[in-house]
Structures are given as C-alpha cells and as structure tokens.
Design an enzyme around this catalytic site. Structure first.
Site, PDB file in Angstrom:
ATOM      1  N   PRO A  36      62.996  13.345  12.625  1.00  0.00           N
ATOM      2  CA  PRO A  36      63.969  14.317  12.137  1.00  0.00           C
ATOM      3  C   PRO A  36      63.312  15.645  11.762  1.00  0.00           C
ATOM      4  O   PRO A  36      62.198  15.655  11.253  1.00  0.00           O
ATOM      5  CB  PRO A  36      64.562  13.647  10.898  1.00  0.00           C
ATOM      6  CG  PRO A  36      64.270  12.208  11.050  1.00  0.00           C
ATOM      7  CD  PRO A  36      63.033  12.095  11.867  1.00  0.00           C
TER       8      PRO A  36
ATOM      9  N   GLY B 254      62.029  18.545   9.863  1.00  0.00           N
ATOM     10  CA  GLY B 254      61.663  18.711   8.465  1.00  0.00           C
ATOM     11  C   GLY B 254      61.020  17.483   7.875  1.00  0.00           C
ATOM     12  O   GLY B 254      60.665  17.449   6.709  1.00  0.00           O
ATOM     13  N   CYS B 255      60.850  16.438   8.665  1.00  0.00           N
ATOM     14  CA  CYS B 255      60.224  15.204   8.215  1.00  0.00           C
ATOM     15  C   CYS B 255      58.728  15.302   8.449  1.00  0.00           C
ATOM     16  O   CYS B 255      58.300  15.664   9.534  1.00  0.00           O
ATOM     17  CB  CYS B 255      60.784  14.046   9.031  1.00  0.00           C
ATOM     18  SG  CYS B 255      61.138  12.604   8.071  1.00  0.00           S
ATOM     19  N   VAL B 256      57.913  14.987   7.427  1.00  0.00           N
ATOM     20  CA  VAL B 256      56.472  15.075   7.664  1.00  0.00           C
ATOM     21  C   VAL B 256      55.792  13.703   7.594  1.00  0.00           C
ATOM     22  O   VAL B 256      56.399  12.743   7.186  1.00  0.00           O
ATOM     23  CB  VAL B 256      55.777  16.037   6.675  1.00  0.00           C
ATOM     24  CG1 VAL B 256      56.007  17.475   7.112  1.00  0.00           C
ATOM     25  CG2 VAL B 256      56.262  15.810   5.268  1.00  0.00           C
TER      26      VAL B 256
END
Lengths: 135, 96, 111
Positions: free
Chosen positions: C107, C109-111
């Site tokens: 997704p 913005g997912c780190v």
C-alpha cells in the site's frame, strides 16, 4: 493532542508528461493518514489531471485518473479547481471527473468534493493555509 | 520540414515559436503534453490556424481528450503514422 | 528478482515477496504465499483478499489500513470493519499482508 495544521497541495502540471501529478497524488494519500486538514488545488495545467475518459492503453503508462475518485475515502474532500485555468484550456466542469465523498454523519450521503473557484477566491483559500506543497 | 511539439501550450513558448517559424508546406505534429494545444476552445487554438497539424491519437486518449474537442481539420495519427510522417520529411525539428 | 512456485508455475516477486505483475496472480499463488507465513486461508481471508482486488481494480491503488477498515465495515458489516478482526486474520498487518496475498503492490505510504 497535536495541533491540526491546514495543508494544501497545489497541482500545476499536466499528468503523464512529467511525474509530478502522480507523485503529488501519492503524497496526498500518504499525508491523509496524519489526520490533518488537507485540501488540494488544481490550477494551470494541473486541471488536466482531472479530465474524465483518460485511457492510457496506447502509451503504456499507468492510468492513475481513477485514483482521484478514492480521495473521498481518504477524507480529502476539499478539492479546489481554478475556474480561469479551466476556461483558458477550453474545458468546463463537465469535462472533469465527478469527485464525491460520503458524509458518515448524514448516513453516507454523497457530496461533491470539487469546488470551482475564481482566482480571487483561490487566493483567499491559499492565504488561510499553514503549509503549501507545490507539484 | 516536420515540427514536433511535446509540451503543453501553457508551459513555455514552444508552440508559439514552432508555429511562428513554420513555413508553407511544413507540418506540425503534437505529441505527449503537446496534444493539449489541439483543443478547439483552448486559448492556443488560434496558433494552429492555416497550419497543417496532426496529433498523436494514443496521447489524446491518455489525456481524455475526445475528437469532437479538437480544432477542425486536424489529423489524428497513430505511432505508425508518426513514423510515416518522419520518414516523409526531409528534416525534423523537435521543439523540446 | 525473486520468485515463488505454486502448482508448477513460477511467479516473479520483488525482494519482499510482492508479485512483480499483478496480472499473474491466481488463487494458487495466494495459498502458497500464505503458507510461507504459516497462515491457512479461510473464507474470511478470501473475503478481504477479494475486496482488495476489487478496490485496486476500481481505484488503481491499494488502500491504507484506515480506508480499508472503513470500507470493509461498510461492505461486510461493522463486526468485520474493525482493526481487531482484520489483525486477527492478518497478524502482519491487514494492508501489508492481505495486499501481498491479493497480488497487489505494497500500500502507498507503507514502509
């Protein structure tokens, strides 16, 4: 409770010709997680980002125009479109995608996200922001 | 000569320069963001008057511009048509 | 480039195990991906996986957890539209883990 800031993302570039439009959209979506007061403005060639009927099959690029319709889900529902920029480009609101958000407080009633504004109105909105991001 | 414009008419002066330098018999092909210049109701449409103008179809479609929005008399070409135009011209000027 | 084998087929993935091309996705590879994480896919898992695929099809992005939770609640009911339910199904994070099984990119913005 951290203070809520008014953030505005200003889009002034056409999609596909450069990477700015897509990068901006990604930043807006990421930023939406921080529960700030977010608004997005489209002016100059940025208004081209919102045209309906985009089909990128022939140019081999990802068509990200459907992603703008997800902005409502991310609670980004103040979308300002500069009227003069549209007119100069021979476009009207009818040429743009219909962007809506659902108001949970009113039984998920669909409301328009796009606000067509004059330069003078946009100038007021800009003056009211804490932070401006330009793409 | 074939003139190529790939920038929006509102982003810099490429279309102004290209159309002002074109000679009779030259053609203009609008590609990428240049295709926005072909919108009839747009401010830049007058620059195309009396010119032989083509636009690249896949770039129009990508940007959601339908044929009925275009300046009258404009030709839509595909990639093969693009190649034909280049091959048919003794020289190509790209207004980058 | 890494890869995963499922039912005699090879699927290319990135170094974190997300499919390189979402068009190569099928149920077999989802099952194998889940097995690697010691997770057996139930009807409840598939509900979320299918929802994610539909969301991506419509919006061309994998939704953030907050958006996913809200949308699941609207579509499948409030008892499923909460992080407790989704984290029980996907302990590595509903967005990250379910998106992987659904063949979507990580997704935004997912780190």
């Amino acid at each position: 409770m951290p203070e809520t800031k008014k953030l505005m993302y200003i889009n002034r570039k056409a999609p596909y010709g450069t990477i700015y439009a897509w990068e901006s959209l990604e930043v807006v979506l990421i930023g939406a997680a921080f529960e700030q007061d977010v608004s997005v403005a489209f002016m100059d060639d940025g208004v081209y980002q919102l045209t309906k009927g985009q089909d990128t099959t022939g140019i081999g690029m990802k068509n990200f125009s459907p992603t703008y319709t997800a902005l409502g889900d991310y609670e980004v529902n103040k979308i300002y479109v500069d009227k003069e920029s549209l007119e100069e480009r021979g476009l009207t609101l009818d040429d743009l995608q219909h962007l809506v958000w659902e108001d949970e407080d009113e039984d998920y009633a669909e409301k328009d996200s796009i606000r067509l504004v004059s330069r003078a109105e946009l100038s007021e909105v800009l003056a009211d922001q804490d932070v401006l991001f330009n793409f | 000569m074939l003139h190529l414009v790939n920038k929006s008419p509102h982003d810099g002066c490429n279309l102004d320069t290209a159309t002002s330098i074109m000679k009779d018999g030259d053609s203009l092909l609008l590609i990428e963001d240049g295709v926005y210049g072909a919108i009839k109701a747009g401010k830049a449409a007058s620059l195309l008057e009396g010119r032989s103008v083509s636009v690249l179809g896949p770039d129009l479609a990508a940007r959601g511009i339908s044929e009925d929005k275009l300046v009258d008399g404009i030709t839509i070409v595909d990639y093969a048509g693009f190649v034909d135009m280049v091959a048919a011209s003794d020289n190509v000027q790209s207004w980058l | 480039m890494s890869s995963i084998e499922a039912n005699g087929k090879t699927y290319e993935t990135d170094e974190e195990g997300y499919l390189a091309d979402l068009n190569t996705w099928d149920k077999d590879v989802a099952v194998v991906m889940a097995k690697i994480d010691d997770c057996e896919l139930t009807e409840n898992h598939w509900e979320v996986i299918n929802f994610l695929r539909e969301y991506y099809e419509e919006y061309q992005i994998a939704p953030a957890v907050r958006v996913l939770t809200k949308a699941i609640g609207k579509k499948l009911g409030k008892d499923k539209g909460n992080s407790k339910y989704l984290y029980e199904l996907f302990p590595y994070g509903p967005a990250k883990q379910a998106c992987k099984y659904a063949g979507l990119p990580k997704p935004t913005g997912c780190v």
